[in-house]
Motif scaffolding. Sequence first.
Motif, PDB file in Angstrom:
ATOM      1  N   ASN A  34       0.841  -1.207   0.000  1.00  5.73           N
ATOM      2  CA  ASN A  34       0.000   0.000   0.000  1.00  5.73           C
ATOM      3  C   ASN A  34       0.869   1.247   0.000  1.00  5.73           C
ATOM      4  OD1 ASN A  34      -2.239  -1.606   0.273  1.00  5.73           O
ATOM      5  ND2 ASN A  34      -2.412  -1.298   2.479  1.00  5.73           N
ATOM      6  N   VAL A  35       1.858   1.239   0.885  1.00  9.27           N
ATOM      7  CA  VAL A  35       2.695   2.429   1.030  1.00  9.27           C
ATOM      8  C   VAL A  35       3.562   2.615  -0.215  1.00  9.27           C
ATOM      9  CG1 VAL A  35       4.347   3.619   2.504  1.00  9.27           C
ATOM     10  CG2 VAL A  35       2.681   2.078   3.517  1.00  9.27           C
TER      11      VAL A  35
ATOM     12  N   ALA B 104       2.834   1.770  -3.140  1.00  6.29           N
ATOM     13  CA  ALA B 104       1.980   2.242  -4.237  1.00  6.29           C
ATOM     14  C   ALA B 104       1.813   3.761  -4.215  1.00  6.29           C
ATOM     15  CB  ALA B 104       0.610   1.563  -4.180  1.00  6.29           C
ATOM     16  N   THR B 105       2.130   4.398  -3.081  1.00  6.68           N
ATOM     17  CA  THR B 105       2.042   5.859  -3.039  1.00  6.68           C
ATOM     18  C   THR B 105       3.372   6.508  -3.396  1.00  6.68           C
ATOM     19  OG1 THR B 105       2.684   6.170  -0.725  1.00  6.68           O
ATOM     20  CG2 THR B 105       0.374   5.699  -1.136  1.00  6.68           C
TER      21      THR B 105
END
Lengths: 348, 277
Positions: free
Chosen positions: A230-231, A233-234
């Motif tokens: 998730n992280v 992907a940012t």
Amino acid sequence: MKRERSILFHIAWLAPALFLCIVGAASLGSAHLSFFDSLRIIGSGIPGLHSIVSTDGIADVYTKIVWQVRMPRILLAGLVGCGLSVVGATFQGLFRNSLADPHILGISSGAAVGATIAIISGVSFHFLGLSGICAAAFAGAVVTAFLVYRISSIGSKLPVMNILLTGIAVSAMFSALISLLMTLNRDQIDKVYMWTLGSFSSASKTRVLFLLFFVVAATAGLMLYARKLNVIATGDETAESLGIDTSRVKKVLIVLASLLVAACVSVSGIIGFVGLIIPHCTRIISGPKHERLLPLSCFAGAIFMILCDTLARTLAAPSEIPVGVITSVFGAPFFIFLLQRSKKKLVR
Amino acid sequence: MGVTANRDRPHESADDRTLRIHNLSWTPEKTRAPILDQVTCSFENGFFYGIIGPNGSGKTSLIRHILRFLDVQQGTVTLDGKNIEEYRRVDLAREIAFVPQNTQIEVPFSVYDIVMMGRTPYQNRFGGTSETDRDAVQYAMDLTDCAYLKDQEFTLLSGGEAQRVIAARAIAQDTPWLILDEPISNLDIRHQLGIMDTLKMLNKTRGRTIISVLHDVNLASAYCDRLILMKDGRIFAEGPTGDTLTLDNLRSVYGMEFSVILHPETGKKYFVPNQFA
């Protein structure tokens, strides 16, 4: 944005849906079986249910057809759908690219080269109970993944654009190589071509177990990194400033995902579109968080692939339509429909 | 808020925690001129630092080395006497939080999810979010005035809202050091001051050390205890704001004449370029 439902809520309807798909798929085929009989046969085969569900009145031959002919194929299709979707979701997050799919790194083309060489050289060896073609495809995929990885890494870093472009280049090179091999061996063109289109017709218990191992191991491994994904992907640097060793996590994820693609492709050929659209469809219910997206993609991918393969083997029976054709012919319009309906969620 | 009690350090009793840059030089591949040229400076715990200087003077490169986005080619960066290359990333992330210049994120996470990502260094892979995590996130969103955006998709925010959310993420990270790269460039004047006030508050009442790249000389003058003026990859001047922010220094660094005018109500100094007046 409405409040997201618990992942268990979604599993609670996806799991029964998957089960019903399996039962339905098992009832269809040249020897016709009612849905209910199929349910009884499958139920009686599940440990623990044997004493409750009886198969009285159903000829033994049907039980054999379901368990020995249809189920391996259905399960293999389900596992491949699951594996390709999980990899697609992982790659889309990791490469921050909505167009990423499991075949983007050229691993599948590598598998195809392996398979092609095995087909034209007419090998007949078996390895761990897998056919020579399957083993050669797996080897080709793994070698390619390693190659792409080595070419695209700079020091300890693995720039996203580098790996994508390397994958595309390697893919193109291998496709050309396969074309060359086919023209030099015209008598085998048919076989090679059909392999690359993808099919579950040579499903066997061994293949199911082989793939089951990779799907379970790789998916479990990927799930351990879901939050970090998730992280990442940012943004890579954001992830680093939040304490994630981005290079290392990327490597682990790429190795796990590559092995899973290699295993999927080696048992089924190159089936397109599934790994691209299933994660996008799944995001509609799961949202972008990977700890939700990955498991739900598993179910969605399995259901979609089982439906497609069932159509592939029944629509034009007794001959078969390549399952890759079905995934695209039915998947693409469905995907476009979803795209139109929820533009906001799919297109950023 | 008792969330961060263990990390509270009164401004006055700054212990010997220092971030030291020594002789740091950096020449990227394919470039002949160094971007950073023997930079030596130090940041002491408890102060509000501003880094100012024209475009291309090396401000961002300097903080990218501190954050270990770039490998140190020459020189050293140490935090509390320990080379930052010896820190595990997760340990460094418990020391230093970062607000980048570019806040673009393409994945449609909610604002709450983004701010919660600030808690990553404290979460393990199996545990969910703890009470402390949720409190820290709520506190950070309240401070940056973005609690009302909580359920919105980050990708749909305006530039200024996005910048506040990213600032909230860094505050939720709850670190002794906070590094910001032009944190207010996209904000309207009210939110600019809002963020600067928040940073000042974190600095004064919670002992956080703030290091911020700023473009607005007057904001730097109003909020920073100490300034680092950079020019051509070197430190041109460093020290208390009053001593470093002089007309001579500004002329040398920016290559243009400034004048000082006094605010009619507060009597504070304002630096205005002469071309502008």
